[in-house]
Motif scaffolding. Structure first.
Motif, PDB file in Angstrom:
ATOM      1  N   ARG A   1       0.862  -1.187   0.000  1.00  0.00           N
ATOM      2  CA  ARG A   1       0.000   0.000   0.000  1.00  0.00           C
ATOM      3  C   ARG A   1       0.896   1.234   0.000  1.00  0.00           C
ATOM      4  NH1 ARG A   1      -2.940   3.498   3.594  1.00  0.00           N
ATOM      5  NH2 ARG A   1      -5.049   3.903   2.800  1.00  0.00           N
ATOM      6  N   ILE A   2       0.808   2.020  -1.062  1.00  0.00           N
ATOM      7  CA  ILE A   2       1.630   3.217  -1.211  1.00  0.00           C
ATOM      8  C   ILE A   2       0.732   4.439  -1.093  1.00  0.00           C
ATOM      9  CG2 ILE A   2       3.223   4.482  -2.712  1.00  0.00           C
ATOM     10  CD1 ILE A   2       3.756   1.813  -4.161  1.00  0.00           C
ATOM     11  N   ASP A   3       0.939   5.207  -0.044  1.00  0.00           N
ATOM     12  CA  ASP A   3       0.212   6.462   0.137  1.00  0.00           C
ATOM     13  C   ASP A   3       1.061   7.566  -0.483  1.00  0.00           C
ATOM     14  OD1 ASP A   3      -0.935   8.838   1.010  1.00  0.00           O
ATOM     15  OD2 ASP A   3      -1.571   7.985   2.929  1.00  0.00           O
ATOM     16  N   LYS A   4       0.709   7.954  -1.705  1.00  0.00           N
ATOM     17  CA  LYS A   4       1.510   8.933  -2.434  1.00  0.00           C
ATOM     18  C   LYS A   4       1.478  10.314  -1.790  1.00  0.00           C
ATOM     19  CE  LYS A   4       1.240   8.983  -6.879  1.00  0.00           C
ATOM     20  NZ  LYS A   4       0.627   9.066  -8.231  1.00  0.00           N
ATOM     21  N   THR A   5       0.359  10.644  -1.164  1.00  0.00           N
ATOM     22  CA  THR A   5       0.236  11.965  -0.556  1.00  0.00           C
ATOM     23  C   THR A   5       1.058  12.065   0.726  1.00  0.00           C
ATOM     24  OG1 THR A   5      -2.007  12.083  -1.430  1.00  0.00           O
ATOM     25  CG2 THR A   5      -1.399  13.706   0.231  1.00  0.00           C
ATOM     26  N   ALA A   6       0.911  11.100   1.599  1.00  0.00           N
ATOM     27  CA  ALA A   6       1.671  11.093   2.854  1.00  0.00           C
ATOM     28  C   ALA A   6       3.078  10.546   2.670  1.00  0.00           C
ATOM     29  CB  ALA A   6       0.933  10.259   3.899  1.00  0.00           C
ATOM     30  N   ARG A   7       3.345   9.976   1.473  1.00  0.00           N
ATOM     31  CA  ARG A   7       4.644   9.374   1.170  1.00  0.00           C
ATOM     32  C   ARG A   7       5.017   8.313   2.219  1.00  0.00           C
ATOM     33  NH1 ARG A   7       7.252  11.290  -2.900  1.00  0.00           N
ATOM     34  NH2 ARG A   7       9.292  10.600  -2.163  1.00  0.00           N
ATOM     35  N   ARG A   8       4.086   7.379   2.390  1.00  0.00           N
ATOM     36  CA  ARG A   8       4.291   6.273   3.327  1.00  0.00           C
ATOM     37  C   ARG A   8       3.996   4.961   2.607  1.00  0.00           C
ATOM     38  NH1 ARG A   8       1.391   8.247   8.882  1.00  0.00           N
ATOM     39  NH2 ARG A   8       2.785   6.706   9.825  1.00  0.00           N
ATOM     40  N   VAL A   9       4.748   3.934   2.977  1.00  0.00           N
ATOM     41  CA  VAL A   9       4.602   2.629   2.338  1.00  0.00           C
ATOM     42  C   VAL A   9       4.333   1.575   3.410  1.00  0.00           C
ATOM     43  CG1 VAL A   9       5.700   0.861   0.910  1.00  0.00           C
ATOM     44  CG2 VAL A   9       6.164   3.286   0.470  1.00  0.00           C
ATOM     45  N   TYR A  10       3.337   0.724   3.149  1.00  0.00           N
ATOM     46  CA  TYR A  10       2.990  -0.358   4.072  1.00  0.00           C
ATOM     47  C   TYR A  10       3.103  -1.684   3.329  1.00  0.00           C
ATOM     48  CZ  TYR A  10       0.988   3.548   6.689  1.00  0.00           C
ATOM     49  OH  TYR A  10       0.811   4.737   7.344  1.00  0.00           O
ATOM     50  N   ILE A  11       3.805  -2.624   3.950  1.00  0.00           N
ATOM     51  CA  ILE A  11       3.943  -3.968   3.394  1.00  0.00           C
ATOM     52  C   ILE A  11       3.187  -4.923   4.306  1.00  0.00           C
ATOM     53  CG2 ILE A  11       5.541  -5.727   2.573  1.00  0.00           C
ATOM     54  CD1 ILE A  11       5.821  -2.987   1.177  1.00  0.00           C
ATOM     55  N   ASN A  12       2.081  -5.457   3.803  1.00  0.00           N
ATOM     56  CA  ASN A  12       1.208  -6.334   4.596  1.00  0.00           C
ATOM     57  C   ASN A  12       0.830  -5.674   5.925  1.00  0.00           C
ATOM     58  OD1 ASN A  12       1.246  -8.450   2.663  1.00  0.00           O
ATOM     59  ND2 ASN A  12       3.258  -9.077   3.415  1.00  0.00           N
ATOM     60  N   GLY A  13       0.534  -4.376   5.862  1.00  0.00           N
ATOM     61  CA  GLY A  13       0.086  -3.635   7.031  1.00  0.00           C
ATOM     62  C   GLY A  13       1.190  -3.025   7.871  1.00  0.00           C
ATOM     63  N   GLU A  14       2.437  -3.391   7.616  1.00  0.00           N
ATOM     64  CA  GLU A  14       3.559  -2.864   8.398  1.00  0.00           C
ATOM     65  C   GLU A  14       4.237  -1.733   7.626  1.00  0.00           C
ATOM     66  OE1 GLU A  14       7.891  -4.268  10.274  1.00  0.00           O
ATOM     67  OE2 GLU A  14       6.577  -5.725   9.285  1.00  0.00           O
ATOM     68  N   GLU A  15       4.401  -0.578   8.266  1.00  0.00           N
ATOM     69  CA  GLU A  15       5.019   0.546   7.588  1.00  0.00           C
ATOM     70  C   GLU A  15       6.527   0.353   7.467  1.00  0.00           C
ATOM     71  OE1 GLU A  15       5.248   5.451   7.638  1.00  0.00           O
ATOM     72  OE2 GLU A  15       4.234   4.386   9.280  1.00  0.00           O
ATOM     73  N   LYS A  16       7.068   0.673   6.279  1.00  0.00           N
ATOM     74  CA  LYS A  16       8.489   0.593   6.005  1.00  0.00           C
ATOM     75  C   LYS A  16       9.008   1.989   5.642  1.00  0.00           C
ATOM     76  CE  LYS A  16       8.831  -4.005   6.170  1.00  0.00           C
ATOM     77  NZ  LYS A  16       9.734  -4.758   7.051  1.00  0.00           N
ATOM     78  N   ALA A  17      10.218   2.294   6.083  1.00  0.00           N
ATOM     79  CA  ALA A  17      10.812   3.604   5.798  1.00  0.00           C
ATOM     80  C   ALA A  17      11.524   3.577   4.447  1.00  0.00           C
ATOM     81  CB  ALA A  17      11.804   3.984   6.900  1.00  0.00           C
ATOM     82  N   PHE A  18      11.228   4.578   3.613  1.00  0.00           N
ATOM     83  CA  PHE A  18      11.833   4.689   2.295  1.00  0.00           C
ATOM     84  C   PHE A  18      12.465   6.071   2.139  1.00  0.00           C
ATOM     85  CE2 PHE A  18       9.240   1.074   1.623  1.00  0.00           C
ATOM     86  CZ  PHE A  18       9.678   0.419   0.473  1.00  0.00           C
ATOM     87  N   THR A  19      13.629   6.112   1.489  1.00  0.00           N
ATOM     88  CA  THR A  19      14.212   7.404   1.143  1.00  0.00           C
ATOM     89  C   THR A  19      13.404   8.020   0.002  1.00  0.00           C
ATOM     90  OG1 THR A  19      15.728   6.558  -0.543  1.00  0.00           O
ATOM     91  CG2 THR A  19      16.494   6.527   1.742  1.00  0.00           C
ATOM     92  N   THR A  20      13.678   9.280  -0.298  1.00  0.00           N
ATOM     93  CA  THR A  20      12.927   9.988  -1.349  1.00  0.00           C
ATOM     94  C   THR A  20      12.972   9.238  -2.669  1.00  0.00           C
ATOM     95  OG1 THR A  20      13.371  12.124  -0.327  1.00  0.00           O
ATOM     96  CG2 THR A  20      12.742  12.141  -2.645  1.00  0.00           C
ATOM     97  N   LYS A  21      14.167   8.888  -3.127  1.00  0.00           N
ATOM     98  CA  LYS A  21      14.302   8.246  -4.430  1.00  0.00           C
ATOM     99  C   LYS A  21      13.798   6.810  -4.412  1.00  0.00           C
ATOM    100  CE  LYS A  21      15.861  11.569  -6.960  1.00  0.00           C
ATOM    101  NZ  LYS A  21      15.581  12.684  -6.052  1.00  0.00           N
ATOM    102  N   GLU A  22      13.945   6.100  -3.304  1.00  0.00           N
ATOM    103  CA  GLU A  22      13.387   4.754  -3.201  1.00  0.00           C
ATOM    104  C   GLU A  22      11.868   4.808  -3.352  1.00  0.00           C
ATOM    105  OE1 GLU A  22      16.760   3.052  -0.064  1.00  0.00           O
ATOM    106  OE2 GLU A  22      14.703   3.344   0.579  1.00  0.00           O
ATOM    107  N   PHE A  23      11.242   5.758  -2.678  1.00  0.00           N
ATOM    108  CA  PHE A  23       9.787   5.906  -2.771  1.00  0.00           C
ATOM    109  C   PHE A  23       9.362   6.244  -4.194  1.00  0.00           C
ATOM    110  CE2 PHE A  23       5.822   8.190  -2.679  1.00  0.00           C
ATOM    111  CZ  PHE A  23       5.047   7.480  -1.771  1.00  0.00           C
ATOM    112  N   ASP A  24      10.067   7.200  -4.815  1.00  0.00           N
ATOM    113  CA  ASP A  24       9.724   7.605  -6.182  1.00  0.00           C
ATOM    114  C   ASP A  24       9.838   6.434  -7.150  1.00  0.00           C
ATOM    115  OD1 ASP A  24       9.420  10.128  -5.186  1.00  0.00           O
ATOM    116  OD2 ASP A  24      11.316  10.904  -5.959  1.00  0.00           O
ATOM    117  N   LEU A  25      10.906   5.666  -7.013  1.00  0.00           N
ATOM    118  CA  LEU A  25      11.147   4.555  -7.933  1.00  0.00           C
ATOM    119  C   LEU A  25      10.108   3.455  -7.741  1.00  0.00           C
ATOM    120  CD1 LEU A  25      12.883   3.291 -10.106  1.00  0.00           C
ATOM    121  CD2 LEU A  25      14.498   2.562  -8.341  1.00  0.00           C
TER     122      LEU A  25
END
Length: 229
Positions: A139-163
């Protein structure tokens, strides 16, 4: 006016970078020692940091790691060290780009502008209604720039998130490394493809249950990468 911090111990290089950036309309400050550069970066507000690797007091790797723990602004790492291992380590610690000395001041200015433009767009997008991308447990929240993998939030750098977001929004499309570099970094690769490879590796470590057998980002040997759905 965008404010830039240069952390560089070679005064001639720092002054040259400052002159070119100021001619392009940026406000620039310089710090020559690593520990003092980190202190200034953490206590003042900057839009981008140009960070040398070899510094007295504290090296650029440690500075990058500490800044990235607290701030998400673009970090452009520069060094005379040409080994891929240094580039991979720098990018792995969260640097957005890596330039090998010597480089032309005009190229530096171009990269600074590209990173600032993309970062500005990302910040402004946070004012919009949340835009969500969901694919098979991601689950990628583009607005909040947050990523969840099977419900668990993972930290991504700017470019990791963009890619990750770009690939997820274009499933089953094979992109070359050159295409991904142009899309995410807003510039031609100039032969610097290791950046894409490193970021793919870091993303897989966060989203894949088994990085040796990826279920999301597939390597198409001799071509590039594809996000599987």
């Amino acid at each position: 006016m965008n404010k830039i911090l240069i952390i560089e111990d070679e005064e001639a290089i720092a002054d040259l970078e400052k002159d070119y950036l100021e001619l392009s309309g940026f406000q620039v400050e310089i710090e020559h020692e690593g520990d003092k550069g980190l202190e200034r970066a953490m206590t003042s507000e900057y839009d981008l940091i140009i960070l040398d690797l070899m510094l007295p007091g504290m090296d650029g790797f440690e500075i990058c790691r500490r800044i990235r723990d607290e701030k998400n602004i673009p970090i452009l790492m520069v060094s005379a060290k040409k080994d891929d291992i240094d580039k991979i380590r720098g990018l792995g610690l969260g640097a957005d780009d890596y330039m090998t000395k010597p480089f032309s001041p005009s190229e530096l200015v171009a990269r600074v502008k590209a990173h600032l433009a993309r970062y500005t767009r990302l910040v402004s997008s946070q004012q919009k209604t949340n835009d969500i991308v969901e694919i098979r447990g991601i689950r990628i929240d583009k607005t909040a720039r947050r990523v969840y993998i099977n419900g668990e939030e993972k930290a991504f750098t700017t470019k990791e998130f963009d890619l990750l977001t770009f690939l997820a929004e274009n499933p089953n499309h094979v992109f070359t490394k050159e295409e991904l570099f142009r899309e995410i970094w807003d510039m031609d690769s100039i032969g610097d493809i290791a950046t894409v490879t490193v970021h793919i590796k870091k993303i897989r470590e966060k989203i894949e249950a088994d990085t040796a057998n990826p279920q999301y980002i597939e390597t198409i040997w001799g071509v590039g990468y594809r996000f599987k759905v």
